[in-house]
Design a protein around this motif. Structure first.
Motif, PDB file in Angstrom:
ATOM      1  N   ALA A 316       0.885  -1.390  -0.177  1.00  0.00           N
ATOM      2  CA  ALA A 316       0.026   0.001  -0.149  1.00  0.00           C
ATOM      3  C   ALA A 316       0.929   1.267  -0.079  1.00  0.00           C
ATOM      4  CB  ALA A 316      -1.037  -0.118   1.198  1.00  0.00           C
ATOM      5  N   GLY A 317       2.188   1.135  -0.128  1.00  0.00           N
ATOM      6  CA  GLY A 317       3.075   2.237  -0.040  1.00  0.00           C
ATOM      7  C   GLY A 317       3.294   3.032   1.417  1.00  0.00           C
ATOM      8  N   LEU A 318       3.235   2.183   2.418  1.00  0.00           N
ATOM      9  CA  LEU A 318       3.448   2.578   3.879  1.00  0.00           C
ATOM     10  C   LEU A 318       4.631   2.177   4.296  1.00  0.00           C
ATOM     11  CD1 LEU A 318       0.197   1.953   5.626  1.00  0.00           C
ATOM     12  CD2 LEU A 318       1.309   4.183   5.344  1.00  0.00           C
ATOM     13  N   PRO A 319       5.449   3.245   4.751  1.00  0.00           N
ATOM     14  CA  PRO A 319       6.762   2.736   5.235  1.00  0.00           C
ATOM     15  C   PRO A 319       6.570   2.247   7.050  1.00  0.00           C
ATOM     16  CG  PRO A 319       6.393   5.261   5.692  1.00  0.00           C
ATOM     17  CD  PRO A 319       5.396   4.718   4.813  1.00  0.00           C
ATOM     18  N   TYR A 335      16.329   1.509   6.345  1.00  0.00           N
ATOM     19  CA  TYR A 335      16.380   2.828   5.558  1.00  0.00           C
ATOM     20  C   TYR A 335      16.411   2.819   4.026  1.00  0.00           C
ATOM     21  CZ  TYR A 335      16.843   5.383   9.898  1.00  0.00           C
ATOM     22  OH  TYR A 335      16.633   5.877  11.024  1.00  0.00           O
ATOM     23  N   GLU A 336      15.850   1.571   3.479  1.00  0.00           N
ATOM     24  CA  GLU A 336      15.574   1.405   2.357  1.00  0.00           C
ATOM     25  C   GLU A 336      14.281   1.087   2.082  1.00  0.00           C
ATOM     26  OE1 GLU A 336      18.380  -0.600  -0.202  1.00  0.00           O
ATOM     27  OE2 GLU A 336      20.172  -0.101   1.036  1.00  0.00           O
ATOM     28  N   ALA A 355       8.911  11.691   8.884  1.00  0.00           N
ATOM     29  CA  ALA A 355       7.750  12.774   9.150  1.00  0.00           C
ATOM     30  C   ALA A 355       8.086  13.676   8.059  1.00  0.00           C
ATOM     31  CB  ALA A 355       8.001  13.248  10.483  1.00  0.00           C
ATOM     32  N   ILE A 356       9.511  13.637   7.364  1.00  0.00           N
ATOM     33  CA  ILE A 356       9.920  14.391   6.149  1.00  0.00           C
ATOM     34  C   ILE A 356       9.267  13.754   4.936  1.00  0.00           C
ATOM     35  CG2 ILE A 356      11.995  15.417   5.101  1.00  0.00           C
ATOM     36  CD1 ILE A 356      13.404  15.094   7.559  1.00  0.00           C
ATOM     37  N   GLY A 357       8.546  14.539   4.152  1.00  0.00           N
ATOM     38  CA  GLY A 357       7.789  13.721   3.142  1.00  0.00           C
ATOM     39  C   GLY A 357       8.570  13.335   2.046  1.00  0.00           C
ATOM     40  N   ALA A 358       9.864  13.894   1.889  1.00  0.00           N
ATOM     41  CA  ALA A 358      10.509  13.218   0.740  1.00  0.00           C
ATOM     42  C   ALA A 358      11.217  11.769   1.256  1.00  0.00           C
ATOM     43  CB  ALA A 358      11.778  14.063   0.372  1.00  0.00           C
ATOM     44  N   ASN A 359      11.494  11.543   2.625  1.00  0.00           N
ATOM     45  CA  ASN A 359      12.030  10.505   3.030  1.00  0.00           C
ATOM     46  C   ASN A 359      10.973   9.425   3.182  1.00  0.00           C
ATOM     47  OD1 ASN A 359      14.561  11.806   3.633  1.00  0.00           O
ATOM     48  ND2 ASN A 359      14.064  12.116   5.720  1.00  0.00           N
ATOM     49  N   ALA A 364       8.584   4.376   1.175  1.00  0.00           N
ATOM     50  CA  ALA A 364       7.380   3.788   0.640  1.00  0.00           C
ATOM     51  C   ALA A 364       7.315   3.335  -0.786  1.00  0.00           C
ATOM     52  CB  ALA A 364       6.138   4.892   0.769  1.00  0.00           C
ATOM     53  N   LEU A 365       7.746   3.904  -1.557  1.00  0.00           N
ATOM     54  CA  LEU A 365       8.040   3.730  -2.960  1.00  0.00           C
ATOM     55  C   LEU A 365       8.956   2.339  -3.104  1.00  0.00           C
ATOM     56  CD1 LEU A 365       7.326   3.875  -5.950  1.00  0.00           C
ATOM     57  CD2 LEU A 365       9.402   5.581  -5.905  1.00  0.00           C
ATOM     58  N   GLN A 366       9.939   2.306  -2.377  1.00  0.00           N
ATOM     59  CA  GLN A 366      11.000   1.130  -2.420  1.00  0.00           C
ATOM     60  C   GLN A 366      10.568  -0.032  -1.889  1.00  0.00           C
ATOM     61  OE1 GLN A 366      15.084   3.979  -2.531  1.00  0.00           O
ATOM     62  NE2 GLN A 366      14.604   2.668  -0.510  1.00  0.00           N
ATOM     63  N   ALA A 367       9.666   0.178  -0.737  1.00  0.00           N
ATOM     64  CA  ALA A 367       8.995  -0.819  -0.020  1.00  0.00           C
ATOM     65  C   ALA A 367       7.913  -1.542  -1.071  1.00  0.00           C
ATOM     66  CB  ALA A 367       8.212  -0.533   0.960  1.00  0.00           C
ATOM     67  N   ARG A 368       6.825  -0.668  -1.935  1.00  0.00           N
ATOM     68  CA  ARG A 368       6.246  -1.382  -2.792  1.00  0.00           C
ATOM     69  C   ARG A 368       6.792  -1.992  -3.880  1.00  0.00           C
ATOM     70  NH1 ARG A 368       1.241   2.756  -4.888  1.00  0.00           N
ATOM     71  NH2 ARG A 368       0.031   1.706  -3.159  1.00  0.00           N
ATOM     72  N   ASN A 369       7.734  -1.512  -4.322  1.00  0.00           N
ATOM     73  CA  ASN A 369       8.328  -2.029  -5.438  1.00  0.00           C
ATOM     74  C   ASN A 369       9.016  -3.408  -5.250  1.00  0.00           C
ATOM     75  OD1 ASN A 369       7.988   0.029  -7.371  1.00  0.00           O
ATOM     76  ND2 ASN A 369       9.690   0.912  -7.032  1.00  0.00           N
TER      77      ASN A 369
END
Length: 398
Positions: A316-319, A335-336, A355-359, A364-369
């Protein structure tokens, strides 16, 4: 779908299986399990439903399933008798075998476990015409004994690893597997060396991860820099809580809020800073909770296999921020694809980092991939098991 409750089932007539065109369905399989969702809103054993549904779509297979009653896919034959279904429903309502062993060990050993083994022995005997047994949880294989010779596939979950520390139970399991073709399929890579040490002489060990529903990959998340909603999605037990209540008091203050979703299975006092919402279901997670969450927290010290809810959160794109235990290291590259922590300071640092949006969006994207490439869907899981069936019964499937 068909809802199965207190009914007369095919198993009330021994040897009768679901009528399917055997020109296309050439292998009969019995699956057994002790956890299953009672309805579409039930969280218990959802992974068994998803696995059974995906397996039932394979036209080469005739699937006969035995376990607690619930929503049974139309292409599956439910083979528990009406009495067995009532008893299994009672077992699940009491929390299941693993929970009962923790909370009522004497009653479990004197009543629940003997009754479960008795019912399993009955269903194995009356379905001796199947080509292969697929059993979920190691202990459910014990009643097979060493008389039949059908190949055996066992899905091994994290709770099984605590079970096999008992020498007597290991002996009973070896008795079942040593004279037949058997594949033990842990759903977490970290379990492989343990199973090889105990059972490698008698069985093949093959890692088979469970799948993820495609609907989890379609969730769109709205991240905000101002207010952060963190989630715990677990049954509440002391082992599942881990160090969270000790470490979280100074961490989860505005703008960070922590909500716990899951049934309370032990009498645990929750701190004032925690928003405890009780049991949930997959639909609510997808529609209400996951889209607005900043991430998932789990400091569990439980014997996890490969936690399904974490896989779904990654899809779902959640870290994820997780305790540094084998089951979590199996999923998270630090941290990946998430963050592993060992202390309160590391928990606080992980919260501030995500809490920093870019991080947050990067992890989230790397977890989904990662989860899409390494785990895949339930259809991928069913295909992995089909390949094992084909190796065990090469003459049955062409």
């Amino acid at each position: 779908m068909v809802f199965v409750e207190h009914i007369i089932t095919t198993s009330d007539l021994p040897g009768l299986f679901l009528l399917i065109n055997y020109e296309t369905a050439v292998m009969k399989i019995l699956t057994s399990y002790t956890s299953y969702p009672a309805n579409k809103d039930d969280w218990r054993g959802v992974f068994i439903y998803n696995f059974t549904y995906a397996l039932g779509k394979i036209r080469k297979l005739v699937i006969n399933s035995w376990g607690p009653p619930g929503v049974i896919p139309e292409n599956i034959s439910y083979v528990a008798t009406s009495y067995e279904a009532k008893w299994l429903k009672k077992l699940l309502a009491a929390g299941g075998i693993a929970h009962l062993l923790r909370t009522s060990p004497i009653k479990s050993l004197l009543y629940y476990i003997p009754m479960l083994l008795f019912f399993l022995k009955k269903v194995y005997r009356r379905t001796e015409g199947v080509d292969l047994y697929h059993i979920n949880w190691l202990q459910n294989a014990i009643p097979l004994g060493n008389t039949s010779r059908q190949p055996l596939v066992i899905s091994v979950l994290g709770s099984d690893l605590k079970l096999v520390t008992n020498p007597l139970l290991r002996h009973l399991i070896k008795r079942v597997i040593k004279n037949r073709c058997c594949v033990l399929c842990p759903n977490g890579k970290w379990m492989i060396p343990i199973l090889e040490d105990y059972f490698g002489e008698y069985a093949e060990i093959a890692y088979v991860p469970f799948g993820i529903g495609e609907e989890w990959f379609n969730i769109e998340r709205a991240f905000t820099d101002k207010d952060h909603q963190w989630l715990v999605v677990l049954r509440m037990t002391q082992q599942k809580v881990g160090r969270l209540f000790d470490w979280g008091a100074d961490v989860f203050t505005s703008p960070h809020h922590l909500t716990w979703l899951g049934p309370k299975q032990e009498d645990i006092e929750t701190p004032a800073w925690l928003d405890y919402q009780g049991a949930t279901n997959p639909g609510a997670l997808r529609e209400k909770w996951f889209p607005k969450a900043s991430g998932i927290i789990t400091l569990s010290e439980h014997d996890e296999g490969q936690p399904q809810v974490l896989l779904e959160a990654m899809a779902a794109g959640l870290p994820i921020i997780a305790s540094n235990i084998p089951a979590h290291r199996n999923l998270i590259i630090n941290y990946e694809t998430g963050i592993l922590i060992n202390s309160k300071d590391e928990l606080k640092a992980a919260i501030e980092y995500l809490a920093i949006g870019a991080n947050n969006k990067r992890i989230a994207l790397q977890a989904r991939n990662w989860v899409k490439a390494e785990i895949g869907t339930w259809d991928d899981c069913a295909e992995r098991y089909l390949q094992i069936y084909e190796r065990l019964l090469p003459d049955e499937i062409s």
